[in-house]
Design an enzyme around this catalytic site. Sequence first.
Site, PDB file in Angstrom:
ATOM      1  N   LYS A  13      87.837  57.550  49.346  1.00  0.00           N
ATOM      2  CA  LYS A  13      86.470  57.833  49.318  1.00  0.00           C
ATOM      3  C   LYS A  13      87.027  58.260  47.597  1.00  0.00           C
ATOM      4  O   LYS A  13      85.778  58.482  47.175  1.00  0.00           O
ATOM      5  CB  LYS A  13      86.885  59.676  50.107  1.00  0.00           C
ATOM      6  CG  LYS A  13      87.383  58.973  51.306  1.00  0.00           C
ATOM      7  CD  LYS A  13      87.641  60.081  51.860  1.00  0.00           C
ATOM      8  CE  LYS A  13      88.354  61.277  51.884  1.00  0.00           C
ATOM      9  NZ  LYS A  13      90.070  60.514  52.306  1.00  0.00           N
ATOM     10  N   ARG A  88      85.546  67.788  57.477  1.00  0.00           N
ATOM     11  CA  ARG A  88      86.815  67.214  58.157  1.00  0.00           C
ATOM     12  C   ARG A  88      87.666  67.902  59.206  1.00  0.00           C
ATOM     13  O   ARG A  88      88.599  67.304  60.365  1.00  0.00           O
ATOM     14  CB  ARG A  88      87.991  67.800  56.912  1.00  0.00           C
ATOM     15  CG  ARG A  88      88.600  66.834  56.117  1.00  0.00           C
ATOM     16  CD  ARG A  88      89.083  67.525  55.793  1.00  0.00           C
ATOM     17  NE  ARG A  88      90.342  67.371  55.111  1.00  0.00           N
ATOM     18  CZ  ARG A  88      90.341  66.224  53.117  1.00  0.00           C
ATOM     19  NH1 ARG A  88      88.966  66.346  52.901  1.00  0.00           N
ATOM     20  NH2 ARG A  88      91.070  65.434  53.113  1.00  0.00           N
ATOM     21  N   ARG A 123      99.506  56.987  44.126  1.00  0.00           N
ATOM     22  CA  ARG A 123      98.475  57.187  42.940  1.00  0.00           C
ATOM     23  C   ARG A 123      98.974  58.397  41.772  1.00  0.00           C
ATOM     24  O   ARG A 123      99.627  58.644  42.002  1.00  0.00           O
ATOM     25  CB  ARG A 123      97.696  58.096  44.143  1.00  0.00           C
ATOM     26  CG  ARG A 123      97.217  58.995  43.924  1.00  0.00           C
ATOM     27  CD  ARG A 123      95.507  59.466  45.180  1.00  0.00           C
ATOM     28  NE  ARG A 123      95.953  59.933  45.656  1.00  0.00           N
ATOM     29  CZ  ARG A 123      95.116  61.131  46.295  1.00  0.00           C
ATOM     30  NH1 ARG A 123      93.845  60.776  46.725  1.00  0.00           N
ATOM     31  NH2 ARG A 123      95.707  61.880  47.424  1.00  0.00           N
ATOM     32  N   ARG A 156     100.090  64.135  43.000  1.00  0.00           N
ATOM     33  CA  ARG A 156      99.814  65.419  43.889  1.00  0.00           C
ATOM     34  C   ARG A 156     100.870  65.651  44.878  1.00  0.00           C
ATOM     35  O   ARG A 156     102.117  65.088  44.666  1.00  0.00           O
ATOM     36  CB  ARG A 156      98.321  64.524  44.985  1.00  0.00           C
ATOM     37  CG  ARG A 156      97.648  65.366  44.073  1.00  0.00           C
ATOM     38  CD  ARG A 156      96.321  64.783  44.696  1.00  0.00           C
ATOM     39  NE  ARG A 156      96.416  64.898  46.302  1.00  0.00           N
ATOM     40  CZ  ARG A 156      95.206  64.480  46.999  1.00  0.00           C
ATOM     41  NH1 ARG A 156      94.264  63.948  46.500  1.00  0.00           N
ATOM     42  NH2 ARG A 156      95.093  65.478  48.046  1.00  0.00           N
ATOM     43  N   ARG A 167      99.566  64.671  57.036  1.00  0.00           N
ATOM     44  CA  ARG A 167      97.961  64.930  56.630  1.00  0.00           C
ATOM     45  C   ARG A 167      97.591  63.819  57.325  1.00  0.00           C
ATOM     46  O   ARG A 167      96.167  63.605  57.690  1.00  0.00           O
ATOM     47  CB  ARG A 167      98.095  64.348  55.011  1.00  0.00           C
ATOM     48  CG  ARG A 167      98.424  65.359  54.117  1.00  0.00           C
ATOM     49  CD  ARG A 167      98.656  65.404  53.089  1.00  0.00           C
ATOM     50  NE  ARG A 167      97.033  64.758  51.838  1.00  0.00           N
ATOM     51  CZ  ARG A 167      97.133  63.869  51.660  1.00  0.00           C
ATOM     52  NH1 ARG A 167      98.795  63.892  50.628  1.00  0.00           N
ATOM     53  NH2 ARG A 167      96.469  63.028  50.642  1.00  0.00           N
TER      54      ARG A 167
HETATM   55  P1  ADP Z   1      90.388  59.382  49.337  1.00  0.00           P
HETATM   56  O1  ADP Z   1      89.924  60.152  48.181  1.00  0.00           O
HETATM   57  O2  ADP Z   1      90.445  58.927  49.948  1.00  0.00           O
HETATM   58  O3  ADP Z   1      91.887  60.208  49.135  1.00  0.00           O
HETATM   59  P2  ADP Z   1      91.869  57.688  46.968  1.00  0.00           P
HETATM   60  O4  ADP Z   1      89.792  56.999  46.244  1.00  0.00           O
HETATM   61  O5  ADP Z   1      92.363  58.582  45.850  1.00  0.00           O
HETATM   62  O6  ADP Z   1      91.481  57.980  48.357  1.00  0.00           O
HETATM   63  O7  ADP Z   1      92.751  56.257  46.602  1.00  0.00           O
HETATM   64  C1  ADP Z   1      94.011  56.900  47.276  1.00  0.00           C
HETATM   65  C2  ADP Z   1      94.579  55.544  46.227  1.00  0.00           C
HETATM   66  O8  ADP Z   1      94.395  53.937  46.772  1.00  0.00           O
HETATM   67  C3  ADP Z   1      94.359  56.501  44.808  1.00  0.00           C
HETATM   68  O9  ADP Z   1      95.960  55.232  43.760  1.00  0.00           O
HETATM   69  C4  ADP Z   1      93.124  54.652  44.356  1.00  0.00           C
HETATM   70  O10 ADP Z   1      93.547  53.930  43.407  1.00  0.00           O
HETATM   71  C5  ADP Z   1      93.928  53.618  45.426  1.00  0.00           C
HETATM   72  N1  ADP Z   1      93.092  52.845  45.696  1.00  0.00           N
HETATM   73  C6  ADP Z   1      91.906  52.550  46.527  1.00  0.00           C
HETATM   74  N2  ADP Z   1      90.667  52.012  46.869  1.00  0.00           N
HETATM   75  C7  ADP Z   1      91.310  50.856  46.691  1.00  0.00           C
HETATM   76  C8  ADP Z   1      91.381  49.875  47.284  1.00  0.00           C
HETATM   77  N3  ADP Z   1      90.140  49.907  47.656  1.00  0.00           N
HETATM   78  N4  ADP Z   1      92.619  48.878  47.343  1.00  0.00           N
HETATM   79  C9  ADP Z   1      93.655  49.105  46.689  1.00  0.00           C
HETATM   80  N5  ADP Z   1      94.064  50.242  46.213  1.00  0.00           N
HETATM   81  C10 ADP Z   1      92.866  51.324  46.416  1.00  0.00           C
HETATM   82  P1  ADP Z   2      92.492  63.962  50.351  1.00  0.00           P
HETATM   83  O1  ADP Z   2      93.801  62.688  49.653  1.00  0.00           O
HETATM   84  O2  ADP Z   2      93.361  64.092  51.326  1.00  0.00           O
HETATM   85  O3  ADP Z   2      91.360  63.235  50.701  1.00  0.00           O
HETATM   86  P2  ADP Z   2      91.441  66.133  49.654  1.00  0.00           P
HETATM   87  O4  ADP Z   2      92.054  65.920  48.312  1.00  0.00           O
HETATM   88  O5  ADP Z   2      90.310  65.752  49.985  1.00  0.00           O
HETATM   89  O6  ADP Z   2      92.716  65.039  49.898  1.00  0.00           O
HETATM   90  O7  ADP Z   2      91.900  66.972  50.068  1.00  0.00           O
HETATM   91  C1  ADP Z   2      93.280  67.457  49.834  1.00  0.00           C
HETATM   92  C2  ADP Z   2      93.810  69.141  50.396  1.00  0.00           C
HETATM   93  O8  ADP Z   2      92.542  70.113  50.529  1.00  0.00           O
HETATM   94  C3  ADP Z   2      93.612  69.043  52.348  1.00  0.00           C
HETATM   95  O9  ADP Z   2      94.996  68.091  52.560  1.00  0.00           O
HETATM   96  C4  ADP Z   2      93.457  70.935  52.487  1.00  0.00           C
HETATM   97  O10 ADP Z   2      94.736  71.585  52.745  1.00  0.00           O
HETATM   98  C5  ADP Z   2      92.199  70.544  52.032  1.00  0.00           C
HETATM   99  N1  ADP Z   2      90.670  70.433  52.449  1.00  0.00           N
HETATM  100  C6  ADP Z   2      89.950  69.505  51.159  1.00  0.00           C
HETATM  101  N2  ADP Z   2      89.168  69.565  52.259  1.00  0.00           N
HETATM  102  C7  ADP Z   2      88.828  70.253  53.185  1.00  0.00           C
HETATM  103  C8  ADP Z   2      87.800  70.419  53.748  1.00  0.00           C
HETATM  104  N3  ADP Z   2      86.983  70.028  54.305  1.00  0.00           N
HETATM  105  N4  ADP Z   2      88.297  72.071  55.084  1.00  0.00           N
HETATM  106  C9  ADP Z   2      89.810  71.827  55.225  1.00  0.00           C
HETATM  107  N5  ADP Z   2      90.920  71.488  54.028  1.00  0.00           N
HETATM  108  C10 ADP Z   2      90.083  71.208  52.992  1.00  0.00           C
END
Ligand code: ADP
Ligand code: ADP
Length: 217
Positions: A13, A88, A123, A156, A167
């Site tokens: 995302k 969420r 990551r 992280r 998660r």
């Molecule tokens: P989210 O915000 O959904 O938690 P991220 O965008 O941070 O996910 O992506 C999670 C990890 O996977 C990061 O290390 C990112 O560089 C990698 N990543 C994201 N999209 C892809 C993809 N399509 N293929 C391989 N690795 C990816």
């Molecule tokens: P991810 O890589 O899992 O997409 P985020 O960076 O979006 O992680 O979220 C990290 C943490 O922040 C979640 O595990 C949760 O504890 C909190 N969080 C983020 N967005 C929300 C939401 N919309 N509702 C509740 N908790 C949230």
Amino acid sequence: MRVILLGCPGAGKGTQAKVICERYHIPQISTGDMLRAAVNEGSDLGKQVASIMSSGALVPDDIMIQLVQKRITDPDCANGFLLDGFPRTVPQAIALHDAKISIDHIIEIYVDDETVIRRLSGRWVHPGSGRAYHIDFNPPLVPGKDDITGDSLIQRDDDKESTVRHRLKVYYDQTIPLLDYYTHLANSSEEHAPMFSQINGNLPVAQVTKEIFSILG
Ligand code: ADP
Ligand code: ADP
């Protein structure tokens, strides 16, 4: 344009949000980044949520709804925004709907669990901007450094495997029901019903981006 990106932890995302926001000139509202900034600042909100976040559980709905409703009244959201990580839970989605905040596109990015584990264990993020890298799939130009600022990258705390598995469970229990909610809303006769699309996030980053752009136009 108002967009919501849905998807489990590690679906990509944040990575896709950066390119979408650049192309459509809209701000990325990442609730995870907002909460992590609050924790780092040591604000009251940060103190309230720190232990919840490190356990991998969700922050209570009322806190999140207030945070997002306030953020989207900022002037930079006048022409739209992208929500990354919100809603969420079904109550969070209902709160958006009840506040008459209509959304144009909801895009779910789906990936399988083992891919998530591989992605999150590799990551590395730039804490200032939320830019994410992956040690194998998307490495920075200089190891350990952000491509744009040169700042050091960090891992992280909640990306360790045991927390990621928790998660994912939280995602299945509390966020998956949103898919049904948005399928119904998209098929309803409401005047500003959103378009709901689901795309395969197991593909390489550029291919996922291409699919998203073809949906958004
Ligand atoms: P989210 O915000 O959904 O938690 P991220 O965008 O941070 O996910 O992506 C999670 C990890 O996977 C990061 O290390 C990112 O560089 C990698 N990543 C994201 N999209 C892809 C993809 N399509 N293929 C391989 N690795 C990816
Ligand atoms: P991810 O890589 O899992 O997409 P985020 O960076 O979006 O992680 O979220 C990290 C943490 O922040 C979640 O595990 C949760 O504890 C909190 N969080 C983020 N967005 C929300 C939401 N919309 N509702 C509740 N908790 C949230």
